[in-house]
Enzyme design. Structure first.
Site, PDB file in Angstrom:
ATOM      1  CE1 TYR A 206     -27.828  22.372   7.384  1.00 56.97           C
ATOM      2  CE2 TYR A 206     -25.425  21.740   8.449  1.00 56.97           C
ATOM      3  CZ  TYR A 206     -26.769  21.550   7.917  1.00 56.97           C
ATOM      4  OH  TYR A 206     -26.312  20.965   6.657  1.00 56.97           O
TER       5      TYR A 206
ATOM      6  CG  HIS B 281     -26.402  25.875   3.107  1.00 55.25           C
ATOM      7  ND1 HIS B 281     -26.665  25.920   4.507  1.00 55.25           N
ATOM      8  CD2 HIS B 281     -26.876  24.615   2.396  1.00 55.25           C
ATOM      9  CE1 HIS B 281     -27.325  24.493   4.924  1.00 55.25           C
ATOM     10  NE2 HIS B 281     -27.784  24.091   4.054  1.00 55.25           N
TER      11      HIS B 281
ATOM     12  CG  ASP C  40     -21.758  20.419   7.019  1.00 51.90           C
ATOM     13  OD1 ASP C  40     -20.704  20.286   6.601  1.00 51.90           O
ATOM     14  OD2 ASP C  40     -23.224  19.558   7.090  1.00 51.90           O
TER      15      ASP C  40
ATOM     16  CE  LYS D 139     -23.723  22.688   4.798  1.00 56.20           C
ATOM     17  NZ  LYS D 139     -23.485  22.018   5.815  1.00 56.20           N
TER      18      LYS D 139
HETATM   19  N1  LIG Z   1     -25.680  21.257   1.909  1.00 55.38           N
HETATM   20  C1  LIG Z   1     -26.633  21.351   1.856  1.00 55.38           C
HETATM   21  O1  LIG Z   1     -27.605  21.584   1.650  1.00 55.38           O
HETATM   22  C2  LIG Z   1     -27.865  19.549   3.321  1.00 55.38           C
HETATM   23  C3  LIG Z   1     -28.185  19.186   2.978  1.00 55.38           C
HETATM   24  C4  LIG Z   1     -28.485  17.616   3.737  1.00 55.38           C
HETATM   25  C5  LIG Z   1     -27.102  17.026   4.547  1.00 55.38           C
HETATM   26  N2  LIG Z   1     -26.309  18.189   4.562  1.00 55.38           N
HETATM   27  C6  LIG Z   1     -25.500  17.420   4.938  1.00 55.38           C
HETATM   28  O2  LIG Z   1     -24.737  16.105   5.762  1.00 55.38           O
HETATM   29  C7  LIG Z   1     -24.781  15.121   5.968  1.00 55.38           C
HETATM   30  C8  LIG Z   1     -25.480  14.289   6.526  1.00 55.38           C
HETATM   31  O3  LIG Z   1     -27.565  14.759   5.918  1.00 55.38           O
HETATM   32  P1  LIG Z   1     -28.285  13.413   6.486  1.00 55.38           P
HETATM   33  O4  LIG Z   1     -28.333  14.034   7.443  1.00 55.38           O
HETATM   34  O5  LIG Z   1     -29.354  14.342   5.451  1.00 55.38           O
HETATM   35  O6  LIG Z   1     -28.615  11.820   6.599  1.00 55.38           O
HETATM   36  P2  LIG Z   1     -27.967  10.705   6.537  1.00 55.38           P
HETATM   37  O7  LIG Z   1     -26.133  10.760   6.586  1.00 55.38           O
HETATM   38  O8  LIG Z   1     -27.474  10.401   4.990  1.00 55.38           O
HETATM   39  O9  LIG Z   1     -29.019  10.037   6.932  1.00 55.38           O
HETATM   40  C9  LIG Z   1     -28.954  10.317   8.021  1.00 55.38           C
HETATM   41  C10 LIG Z   1     -29.607   9.392   8.739  1.00 55.38           C
HETATM   42  O10 LIG Z   1     -29.515   8.109   8.745  1.00 55.38           O
HETATM   43  C11 LIG Z   1     -29.498   7.444   9.792  1.00 55.38           C
HETATM   44  N3  LIG Z   1     -28.126   6.243   9.956  1.00 55.38           N
HETATM   45  C12 LIG Z   1     -26.559   7.706   9.615  1.00 55.38           C
HETATM   46  N4  LIG Z   1     -25.593   6.171  10.308  1.00 55.38           N
HETATM   47  C13 LIG Z   1     -27.068   4.858  10.581  1.00 55.38           C
HETATM   48  C14 LIG Z   1     -25.917   3.583  11.066  1.00 55.38           C
HETATM   49  N5  LIG Z   1     -25.146   3.353  11.114  1.00 55.38           N
HETATM   50  N6  LIG Z   1     -27.299   2.946  11.183  1.00 55.38           N
HETATM   51  C15 LIG Z   1     -28.644   3.086  11.585  1.00 55.38           C
HETATM   52  N7  LIG Z   1     -28.651   4.214  10.738  1.00 55.38           N
HETATM   53  C16 LIG Z   1     -28.206   5.230  10.553  1.00 55.38           C
HETATM   54  C17 LIG Z   1     -29.639   8.705  11.025  1.00 55.38           C
HETATM   55  O11 LIG Z   1     -30.557   8.060  12.262  1.00 55.38           O
HETATM   56  P3  LIG Z   1     -29.568   8.314  13.403  1.00 55.38           P
HETATM   57  O12 LIG Z   1     -29.203   9.976  13.612  1.00 55.38           O
HETATM   58  O13 LIG Z   1     -30.660   7.722  14.832  1.00 55.38           O
HETATM   59  O14 LIG Z   1     -28.652   7.205  13.691  1.00 55.38           O
HETATM   60  C18 LIG Z   1     -30.046   9.437  10.186  1.00 55.38           C
HETATM   61  O15 LIG Z   1     -31.942   9.162  10.746  1.00 55.38           O
HETATM   62  C19 LIG Z   1     -26.701  16.288   7.771  1.00 55.38           C
HETATM   63  O16 LIG Z   1     -25.883  16.249   8.770  1.00 55.38           O
HETATM   64  C20 LIG Z   1     -25.674  17.393   6.742  1.00 55.38           C
HETATM   65  O17 LIG Z   1     -24.561  18.140   7.915  1.00 55.38           O
HETATM   66  C21 LIG Z   1     -25.793  18.923   3.783  1.00 55.38           C
END
Ligand SMILES: NC(=O)c1ccc[n+]([C@@H]2O[C@H](COP(=O)([O-])OP(=O)(O)OC[C@H]3O[C@@H](n4cnc5c(N)ncnc54)[C@H](OP(=O)(O)O)[C@@H]3O)[C@@H](O)[C@H]2O)c1
Length: 285
Positions: A51, A109, A46, A76
């Protein structure tokens, strides 16, 4: 293995049940992160124009040594593109940056530009951006098209004008912050819900109660949180730039009991998202 499982989209395209999120991984580092994810078995990546890492994601996809037909790439249309011309041009730019002939899923998006998120009415602009996606779909540039951050009104607006129904709505959804009414509505309309920030952008890691429940299953809080999304029929998109975390997030060989799932559905909301509250998606708009 969960990474080999798929959901069917409403146009018949199959989408891998767990995606790899790449927000906040820069264009240089995303190459290795996506390569690591692909080597570990992830098949769904994704990204987004916003980004600024589509080039790196594309490089990893093209050089992974995996048949393109086995990989699923989502990007997106930037939230700011609310005219047909701007959206159409950006779709072609994404294809060029990714270096791919087709994008598997492309979504709008957000229903408003970020500076006006949830504040202004862009119904007409969203229909324009949607028309650009429909035309790119018809032209064979994109295999499925959808939405992100659309509330029920925003989805209804698209459904009222669309010739092609959106396949997904990608929304903020994790333990303690799950939009159940929107999920019900979208699922009734046969849209798949993708859960972004399934680990609460990292905030869930701080919660002692979740840690305790995770221990019961001999898993980590991120694993518990990702499994929660799957139990609700959502498609989680965990992000990590750490290879051990990327691996752990795909090890989901356990099921939540019905009781625990109910408890997690009622979990008290995260008070705030710390430094990340500056982003419109986390400040409760
Ligand atoms: N459509 C939208 O508006 C929108 C908005 C936000 C996000 N997104 C998408 O959703 C994806 C995920 O959301 P997100 O990046 O906000 O947050 P997330 O996946 O909920 O959390 C990511 C955070 O958790 C940590 N983490 C993940 N797995 C871990 C594990 N097994 N152990 C310890 N820490 C862990 C990561 O650190 P480390 O990197 O150090 O592991 C990072 O700090 C995004 O990357 C993006 O592709 C879309």
């Amino acid at each position: 293995m969960i990474l080999q499982e798929t959901y069917p989209l409403n146009n018949g395209v199959k989408i891998p049940k767990v995606g790899f999120g790449t927000w906040m991984i820069d264009d240089e580092n995303v190459v290795q992160a996506v390569k690591d994810a692909l080597a570990l078995g992830y098949r769904h990546i994704d990204t987004a124009q916003a980004y600024e890492n589509e080039r790196g994601v594309g490089e990893a996809i093209r050089t992974a040594g995996i048949d393109r037909s086995e990989l699923f790439v989502t990007t997106k249309v930037a939230a700011e593109h609310k005219t047909y011309e701007a959206a159409a041009q950006s779709i072609d730019e994404s294809l060029e940056k990714l270096g791919l002939d087709t994008i598997d899923l492309m979504i709008i998006h957000a229903p408003q530009p970020w500076a006006e998120f949830r504040e202004a009415n862009y119904d007409a602009g969203n229909v324009e951006a949607w028309r650009a996606l429909e035309d790119a779909y018809q032209a064979g540039k994109i295999r499925a098209i959808g939405l992100s951050n659309f509330n029920q009104h925003d989805v209804e607006n698209i459904l009222a004008h669309a010739t092609i129904k959106p396949a997904v709505n990608q929304v903020l959804a994790h333990i303690s912050n799950t939009p159940f009414d929107l999920i019900d509505y979208c699922q009734q309309q046969n849209l798949l819900i993708e859960a972004y920030s399934p680990v609460g952008h990292g905030e869930l890691l701080k919660n002692a109660e979740l840690k305790k429940m995770a221990e019961k299953y001999h898993v980590s809080v991120p694993q518990l949180a990702i499994r929660y999304c799957l139990a609700l029929g959502l498609l989680p998109l965990p992000k990590s730039a750490n290879k051990a975390h990327i691996k752990a997030n795909s090890e989901l060989d356990f099921e939540l009991t019905a009781e625990d799932l109910e408890q997690l559905k009622k979990f008290k909301p995260i008070a705030d998202y710390g430094d990340s509250s500056q982003f419109p998606v986390y400040n409760k708009k």
